[in-house]
Design a protein around this motif. Structure first.
Motif, PDB file in Angstrom:
ATOM      1  N   MET A  28       0.841  -1.177   0.000  1.00  0.00           N
ATOM      2  CA  MET A  28       0.000   0.000   0.000  1.00  0.00           C
ATOM      3  C   MET A  28       0.891   1.247   0.000  1.00  0.00           C
ATOM      4  O   MET A  28       1.897   1.300   0.694  1.00  0.00           O
ATOM      5  N   LYS A  29       0.491   2.243  -0.748  1.00  0.00           N
ATOM      6  CA  LYS A  29       1.251   3.469  -0.893  1.00  0.00           C
ATOM      7  C   LYS A  29       0.545   4.596  -0.140  1.00  0.00           C
ATOM      8  O   LYS A  29      -0.663   4.770  -0.255  1.00  0.00           O
ATOM      9  N   THR A  30       1.310   5.351   0.629  1.00  0.00           N
ATOM     10  CA  THR A  30       0.761   6.498   1.344  1.00  0.00           C
ATOM     11  C   THR A  30       1.468   7.748   0.865  1.00  0.00           C
ATOM     12  O   THR A  30       2.698   7.780   0.777  1.00  0.00           O
ATOM     13  N   VAL A  31       0.699   8.767   0.535  1.00  0.00           N
ATOM     14  CA  VAL A  31       1.280  10.028   0.079  1.00  0.00           C
ATOM     15  C   VAL A  31       0.880  11.148   1.026  1.00  0.00           C
ATOM     16  O   VAL A  31      -0.138  11.064   1.717  1.00  0.00           O
ATOM     17  N   ALA A  32       1.701  12.192   1.046  1.00  0.00           N
ATOM     18  CA  ALA A  32       1.403  13.372   1.855  1.00  0.00           C
ATOM     19  C   ALA A  32       1.133  14.540   0.917  1.00  0.00           C
ATOM     20  O   ALA A  32       1.833  14.707  -0.087  1.00  0.00           O
ATOM     21  N   PHE A  33       0.126  15.326   1.254  1.00  0.00           N
ATOM     22  CA  PHE A  33      -0.181  16.532   0.509  1.00  0.00           C
ATOM     23  C   PHE A  33       0.025  17.724   1.417  1.00  0.00           C
ATOM     24  O   PHE A  33      -0.504  17.759   2.538  1.00  0.00           O
ATOM     25  N   ILE A  34       0.782  18.696   0.941  1.00  0.00           N
ATOM     26  CA  ILE A  34       0.993  19.943   1.665  1.00  0.00           C
ATOM     27  C   ILE A  34       0.439  21.046   0.781  1.00  0.00           C
ATOM     28  O   ILE A  34       0.845  21.187  -0.377  1.00  0.00           O
ATOM     29  N   PHE A  35      -0.489  21.809   1.306  1.00  0.00           N
ATOM     30  CA  PHE A  35      -1.130  22.867   0.535  1.00  0.00           C
ATOM     31  C   PHE A  35      -0.493  24.200   0.911  1.00  0.00           C
ATOM     32  O   PHE A  35      -0.476  24.575   2.084  1.00  0.00           O
ATOM     33  N   ALA A  36       0.061  24.883  -0.085  1.00  0.00           N
ATOM     34  CA  ALA A  36       0.788  26.127   0.172  1.00  0.00           C
ATOM     35  C   ALA A  36       0.429  27.150  -0.895  1.00  0.00           C
ATOM     36  O   ALA A  36       1.036  27.198  -1.958  1.00  0.00           O
ATOM     37  N   ARG A  37      -0.561  27.961  -0.597  1.00  0.00           N
ATOM     38  CA  ARG A  37      -0.946  28.964  -1.590  1.00  0.00           C
ATOM     39  C   ARG A  37      -0.057  30.195  -1.463  1.00  0.00           C
ATOM     40  O   ARG A  37       0.494  30.476  -0.401  1.00  0.00           O
ATOM     41  N   GLY A  38       0.057  30.902  -2.557  1.00  0.00           N
ATOM     42  CA  GLY A  38       0.948  32.050  -2.599  1.00  0.00           C
ATOM     43  C   GLY A  38       0.328  33.343  -2.113  1.00  0.00           C
ATOM     44  O   GLY A  38       1.043  34.274  -1.778  1.00  0.00           O
ATOM     45  N   GLY A  39      -0.974  33.424  -2.037  1.00  0.00           N
ATOM     46  CA  GLY A  39      -1.642  34.687  -1.757  1.00  0.00           C
ATOM     47  C   GLY A  39      -1.993  34.944  -0.311  1.00  0.00           C
ATOM     48  O   GLY A  39      -3.144  35.211   0.002  1.00  0.00           O
ATOM     49  N   SER A  40      -1.030  34.888   0.575  1.00  0.00           N
ATOM     50  CA  SER A  40      -1.304  35.180   1.977  1.00  0.00           C
ATOM     51  C   SER A  40      -1.579  36.664   2.156  1.00  0.00           C
ATOM     52  O   SER A  40      -0.831  37.507   1.661  1.00  0.00           O
ATOM     53  N   LYS A  41      -2.640  37.004   2.869  1.00  0.00           N
ATOM     54  CA  LYS A  41      -2.966  38.409   3.106  1.00  0.00           C
ATOM     55  C   LYS A  41      -2.178  38.973   4.283  1.00  0.00           C
ATOM     56  O   LYS A  41      -1.750  40.109   4.272  1.00  0.00           O
ATOM     57  N   GLY A  42      -1.982  38.171   5.314  1.00  0.00           N
ATOM     58  CA  GLY A  42      -1.303  38.649   6.510  1.00  0.00           C
ATOM     59  C   GLY A  42       0.197  38.799   6.344  1.00  0.00           C
ATOM     60  O   GLY A  42       0.793  39.772   6.793  1.00  0.00           O
ATOM     61  N   LEU A  43       0.817  37.828   5.685  1.00  0.00           N
ATOM     62  CA  LEU A  43       2.266  37.833   5.483  1.00  0.00           C
ATOM     63  C   LEU A  43       2.560  37.286   4.087  1.00  0.00           C
ATOM     64  O   LEU A  43       2.788  36.084   3.911  1.00  0.00           O
ATOM     65  N   PRO A  44       2.545  38.153   3.086  1.00  0.00           N
ATOM     66  CA  PRO A  44       2.762  37.693   1.711  1.00  0.00           C
ATOM     67  C   PRO A  44       4.070  36.910   1.565  1.00  0.00           C
ATOM     68  O   PRO A  44       5.096  37.290   2.109  1.00  0.00           O
ATOM     69  N   GLY A  45       3.982  35.798   0.846  1.00  0.00           N
ATOM     70  CA  GLY A  45       5.152  34.961   0.600  1.00  0.00           C
ATOM     71  C   GLY A  45       5.629  34.190   1.811  1.00  0.00           C
ATOM     72  O   GLY A  45       6.760  33.720   1.856  1.00  0.00           O
ATOM     73  N   LYS A  46       4.747  34.011   2.798  1.00  0.00           N
ATOM     74  CA  LYS A  46       5.173  33.399   4.061  1.00  0.00           C
ATOM     75  C   LYS A  46       5.734  31.989   3.902  1.00  0.00           C
ATOM     76  O   LYS A  46       6.612  31.598   4.649  1.00  0.00           O
ATOM     77  N   ASN A  47       5.252  31.237   2.937  1.00  0.00           N
ATOM     78  CA  ASN A  47       5.698  29.849   2.788  1.00  0.00           C
ATOM     79  C   ASN A  47       7.152  29.720   2.363  1.00  0.00           C
ATOM     80  O   ASN A  47       7.760  28.673   2.569  1.00  0.00           O
ATOM     81  N   ILE A  48       7.719  30.783   1.777  1.00  0.00           N
ATOM     82  CA  ILE A  48       9.124  30.727   1.380  1.00  0.00           C
ATOM     83  C   ILE A  48       9.986  31.711   2.174  1.00  0.00           C
ATOM     84  O   ILE A  48      11.188  31.799   1.931  1.00  0.00           O
ATOM     85  N   LYS A  49       9.386  32.404   3.119  1.00  0.00           N
ATOM     86  CA  LYS A  49      10.175  33.277   4.004  1.00  0.00           C
ATOM     87  C   LYS A  49      11.009  32.398   4.930  1.00  0.00           C
ATOM     88  O   LYS A  49      10.603  31.312   5.319  1.00  0.00           O
ATOM     89  N   LEU A  50      12.192  32.895   5.277  1.00  0.00           N
ATOM     90  CA  LEU A  50      13.097  32.121   6.123  1.00  0.00           C
ATOM     91  C   LEU A  50      12.711  32.212   7.590  1.00  0.00           C
ATOM     92  O   LEU A  50      12.384  33.283   8.095  1.00  0.00           O
ATOM     93  N   LEU A  51      12.766  31.086   8.249  1.00  0.00           N
ATOM     94  CA  LEU A  51      12.561  30.977   9.687  1.00  0.00           C
ATOM     95  C   LEU A  51      13.717  30.133  10.211  1.00  0.00           C
ATOM     96  O   LEU A  51      13.848  28.958   9.835  1.00  0.00           O
TER      97      LEU A  51
END
Length: 72
Positions: free
Chosen positions: A1-24
């Motif tokens: 059996m195969k298990t996959v992971a889905f991560i949803f990362a939209r680009g249009g954040s209103k609070g912090l634009p580009g947050k998914n690629i900002k460095l932490l």
């Protein structure tokens, strides 16, 4: 059996634009989710679903597969 992971990362954040690629602590925020999913032995594939080219490129560099979706 195969298990996959889905991560949803939209680009249009209103609070912090580009947050998914900002460095932490020196890493893009998206990397934390991708790294965890890749380390889980039961997960065979990690997919990032996004509407942003920059997020897609980052996800590919991190070892995830990308599903591009329209902004709408």
């Amino acid at each position: 059996m195969k298990t996959v992971a889905f991560i949803f990362a939209r680009g249009g954040s209103k609070g912090l634009p580009g947050k998914n690629i900002k460095l932490l602590n020196g890493k893009p925020l998206l990397q934390y989710s991708v790294d965890i999913a890749i380390k889980i032995p039961q997960i065979s594939d990690v997919f990032v679903s996004t509407d942003c080219r920059d997020i897609a490129e980052t996800a590919k560099m991190l070892g995830a597969k990308v599903i591009c979706r329209p902004e709408s």
